[in-house]
Design a protein around this motif. Structure first.
Motif, short mmCIF file in Angstrom:
data_model
loop_
_atom_site.label_atom_id
_atom_site.label_comp_id
_atom_site.label_asym_id
_atom_site.label_seq_id
_atom_site.Cartn_x
_atom_site.Cartn_y
_atom_site.Cartn_z
N PHE A 188 -2.03 1.06 -4.55
CA PHE A 188 -1.16 -0.09 -4.32
C PHE A 188 -0.02 -0.09 -5.33
O PHE A 188 -0.21 0.28 -6.49
CB PHE A 188 -1.95 -1.39 -4.44
CG PHE A 188 -3.05 -1.53 -3.43
CD1 PHE A 188 -2.84 -2.17 -2.22
CD2 PHE A 188 -4.31 -0.98 -3.69
CE1 PHE A 188 -3.86 -2.29 -1.29
CE2 PHE A 188 -5.33 -1.10 -2.76
CZ PHE A 188 -5.10 -1.75 -1.56
N LEU A 189 1.13 -0.57 -4.89
CA LEU A 189 2.33 -0.61 -5.73
C LEU A 189 2.77 -2.06 -5.92
O LEU A 189 2.95 -2.79 -4.95
CB LEU A 189 3.47 0.17 -5.07
CG LEU A 189 3.18 1.62 -4.68
CD1 LEU A 189 4.36 2.21 -3.91
CD2 LEU A 189 2.88 2.46 -5.91
N PHE A 190 2.95 -2.46 -7.17
CA PHE A 190 3.44 -3.78 -7.51
C PHE A 190 4.77 -3.55 -8.22
O PHE A 190 4.81 -3.06 -9.36
CB PHE A 190 2.43 -4.47 -8.42
CG PHE A 190 2.65 -5.95 -8.61
CD1 PHE A 190 3.14 -6.74 -7.60
CD2 PHE A 190 2.32 -6.55 -9.82
CE1 PHE A 190 3.32 -8.12 -7.77
CE2 PHE A 190 2.48 -7.91 -10.01
CZ PHE A 190 2.98 -8.69 -8.98
N SER A 191 5.87 -3.85 -7.53
CA SER A 191 7.19 -3.40 -7.97
C SER A 191 8.17 -4.57 -8.05
O SER A 191 8.08 -5.53 -7.27
CB SER A 191 7.76 -2.36 -6.99
OG SER A 191 6.82 -1.33 -6.74
N MET A 192 9.15 -4.44 -8.93
CA MET A 192 10.18 -5.46 -9.10
C MET A 192 11.55 -4.81 -8.93
O MET A 192 11.78 -3.69 -9.39
CB MET A 192 10.07 -6.10 -10.48
CG MET A 192 11.04 -7.25 -10.72
SD MET A 192 10.70 -8.08 -12.31
CE MET A 192 11.85 -9.46 -12.18
N ASN A 193 12.42 -5.54 -8.28
CA ASN A 193 13.79 -5.07 -8.14
C ASN A 193 14.41 -4.87 -9.52
O ASN A 193 14.31 -5.74 -10.39
CB ASN A 193 14.61 -6.10 -7.34
CG ASN A 193 16.06 -5.70 -7.22
OD1 ASN A 193 16.90 -6.19 -7.98
ND2 ASN A 193 16.37 -4.83 -6.30
N VAL A 223 0.85 -1.19 0.00
CA VAL A 223 0.00 0.00 0.00
C VAL A 223 0.89 1.24 0.00
O VAL A 223 1.73 1.41 0.89
CB VAL A 223 -0.92 0.00 1.24
CG1 VAL A 223 -1.80 1.25 1.25
CG2 VAL A 223 -1.77 -1.26 1.28
N ALA A 224 0.70 2.11 -0.97
CA ALA A 224 1.52 3.31 -1.05
C ALA A 224 1.34 4.19 0.19
O ALA A 224 2.30 4.80 0.67
CB ALA A 224 1.18 4.11 -2.31
N GLY A 225 0.12 4.24 0.72
CA GLY A 225 -0.18 5.11 1.85
C GLY A 225 0.45 4.70 3.16
O GLY A 225 0.38 5.46 4.14
N TYR A 226 1.07 3.52 3.21
CA TYR A 226 1.76 3.12 4.44
C TYR A 226 3.02 3.92 4.67
O TYR A 226 3.61 3.86 5.76
CB TYR A 226 2.09 1.62 4.41
CG TYR A 226 0.90 0.70 4.57
CD1 TYR A 226 -0.36 1.20 4.92
CD2 TYR A 226 1.02 -0.67 4.39
CE1 TYR A 226 -1.45 0.36 5.07
CE2 TYR A 226 -0.07 -1.52 4.54
CZ TYR A 226 -1.30 -1.00 4.87
OH TYR A 226 -2.38 -1.84 5.02
N THR A 227 3.46 4.64 3.66
CA THR A 227 4.59 5.57 3.81
C THR A 227 4.11 6.96 3.39
O THR A 227 4.41 7.41 2.29
CB THR A 227 5.80 5.12 2.96
OG1 THR A 227 5.35 4.89 1.61
CG2 THR A 227 6.41 3.85 3.50
N PRO A 228 3.37 7.64 4.26
CA PRO A 228 2.77 8.93 3.89
C PRO A 228 3.81 9.93 3.40
O PRO A 228 4.89 10.07 3.98
CB PRO A 228 2.14 9.41 5.21
CG PRO A 228 1.89 8.16 5.99
CD PRO A 228 3.05 7.24 5.64
N ALA A 252 -7.85 5.04 9.74
CA ALA A 252 -7.52 5.92 8.63
C ALA A 252 -6.65 5.15 7.64
O ALA A 252 -5.57 4.69 8.00
CB ALA A 252 -6.79 7.16 9.11
N PRO A 253 -7.10 4.98 6.39
CA PRO A 253 -6.31 4.23 5.41
C PRO A 253 -5.14 5.01 4.83
O PRO A 253 -4.20 4.43 4.30
CB PRO A 253 -7.34 3.90 4.33
CG PRO A 253 -8.30 5.06 4.40
CD PRO A 253 -8.39 5.42 5.85
N ASN A 254 -5.22 6.33 4.90
CA ASN A 254 -4.16 7.17 4.35
C ASN A 254 -4.25 8.56 4.98
O ASN A 254 -5.18 8.86 5.74
CB ASN A 254 -4.25 7.26 2.82
CG ASN A 254 -5.62 7.69 2.33
OD1 ASN A 254 -6.14 8.73 2.75
ND2 ASN A 254 -6.23 6.92 1.45
#
Length: 348
Positions: free
Chosen positions: A243-248, A96-101, A174-176
């Motif tokens: 949401f972020l779906f990321s690859m190294n 979740v992108a919002g976990y790092t405001p 609060a989700p974000n």
């Protein structure tokens, strides 16, 4: 326990051409680890992560194998998942992108109140927006997809929320950052909390209201811990979650060109749309689960929804002002996000 992708070889939801049988698959030349926060029984795991990993394996003729680790099995906290992909402790992560405001500032426009449409529509808009506006944010990873889920609703213990005044004094997840500010303006007491913690928080009375989309209701048993759910009327929901779906990047670049192409073919706007579509389907199932459990479903009237919109507007204005302070054109970004949602919403 390690959950591997090939346990769902027959469960592909993402269109696959030329399925390859197990006997035809070669021994994997590249083995990757995919790490995410949700439990193994969640449909994000079984209907998105596992099928996607299996599709990569099949289209690479077995040359790429991906082990999928749910529930933070590789260690760390949900807020650290993006950096796990960036640094390489996991090859691929979903979080979740919002976990790092404050880290992915421009994407926050899709989390502003009354912005999000369906997950399929909003995810396509967000993916295109990221391609246009956020390349610098993802320069250290291979961004596979950026997407949203079904729009958020309010699941309440005890008395239902029929009007804004009913939120006064309630402890609400609060989700974000944006929605924390909105809930505070509405008189509630927002508490930041990752989704997997909400079941325990509701059962212990730490939370009165779970601000959450329908797609995750079943795995977290939210319908068993609450008595009513409040929805917003209109074609835009209360909020969306990015949401972020990321690859190294090193993991991606070590692949030969033809295998990079396999990853590329299963990335971007088509992947975002597919993820959104699955999440919309999951949301519809979650709503049915809530209804069938006997919980009250409250839909705010158009007038009450307008009241909520007016109350939330200062949060939208403040976001645009903050972006202006950072040297961006906040109004332009907000208008572009709306334009893209409208654009993809019009497509057949």
């Amino acid at each position: 326990m390690k959950i591997i992708s090939n346990i769902l070889r027959s469960a592909l939801c993402f269109s696959v051409s030329g399925l390859i049988t197990t006997g035809q698959l070669q021994a994997a030349e590249f083995n990757f680890k995919l790490h995410h926060l949700l439990p193994p029984m969640s449909e994000v795991h079984t209907k998105i992560m596992l099928p996607w990993a299996e599709k990569i394996e099949q289209e690479s003729n077995g040359r790429i194998h991906i082990d999928v680790y749910p529930a933070m099995q590789l260690g760390g906290k949900p807020a650290q998942l993006f950096d796990q992909a960036r640094k390489g402790s996991a090859d691929i992560t979903w979080t979740v992108a919002g976990y790092t405001p404050g880290r992915f500032r421009k994407s926050e426009v899709f989390e502003l109140p009354f912005m999000a449409s369906s997950a399929e529509v909003t995810s396509q808009a967000l993916q295109q927006f990221a391609t246009e506006e956020m390349t610098d944010d993802f320069r250290e990873v291979k961004l596979l997809a950026i997407h949203t889920n079904a729009t958020g609703v309010l699941h309440s213990r005890g008395k239902g929320i029929h009007k804004m005044e009913d939120l006064a004094g309630l402890k609400i997840r609060a989700p974000n950052k944006a929605m924390a500010e909105v809930y505070a303006l509405m008189g509630a007491s927002p508490i930041f909390m990752p989704a997997p913690q909400m079941s325990s928080a509701l059962s212990k009375g730490v939370l009165d209201v779970a601000s959450l989309s329908y797609d995750i209701v079943g795995p977290l048993k939210i319908h068993e811990l609450t008595q009513s759910t409040t929805e917003i009327s209109g074609d835009r929901g209360l909020y969306g979650q990015v949401f972020l779906f990321s690859m190294n990047k090193k993991s991606y670049l070590k692949l030969p060109k033809e295998l990079q192409q396999v990853i590329d073919n299963n990335s971007g706007i088509k992947l975002a749309a597919w993820m959104g579509r699955i999440l919309d389907e999951m949301g519809a199932k979650g709503r049915t689960l809530v209804k069938d459990s006997g919980n009250e479903i409250i839909v705010l009237s158009a007038d009450e929804t307008r009241h909520w919109r007016e109350t939330a507007q200062p949060v939208i204005d403040a976001w645009m002002d903050d972006m202006n302070s950072d040297g961006e054109d906040g109004k332009k970004l907000y208008q572009r996000a709306n334009q893209l949602i409208d654009q993809y919403g019009r497509k057949p």
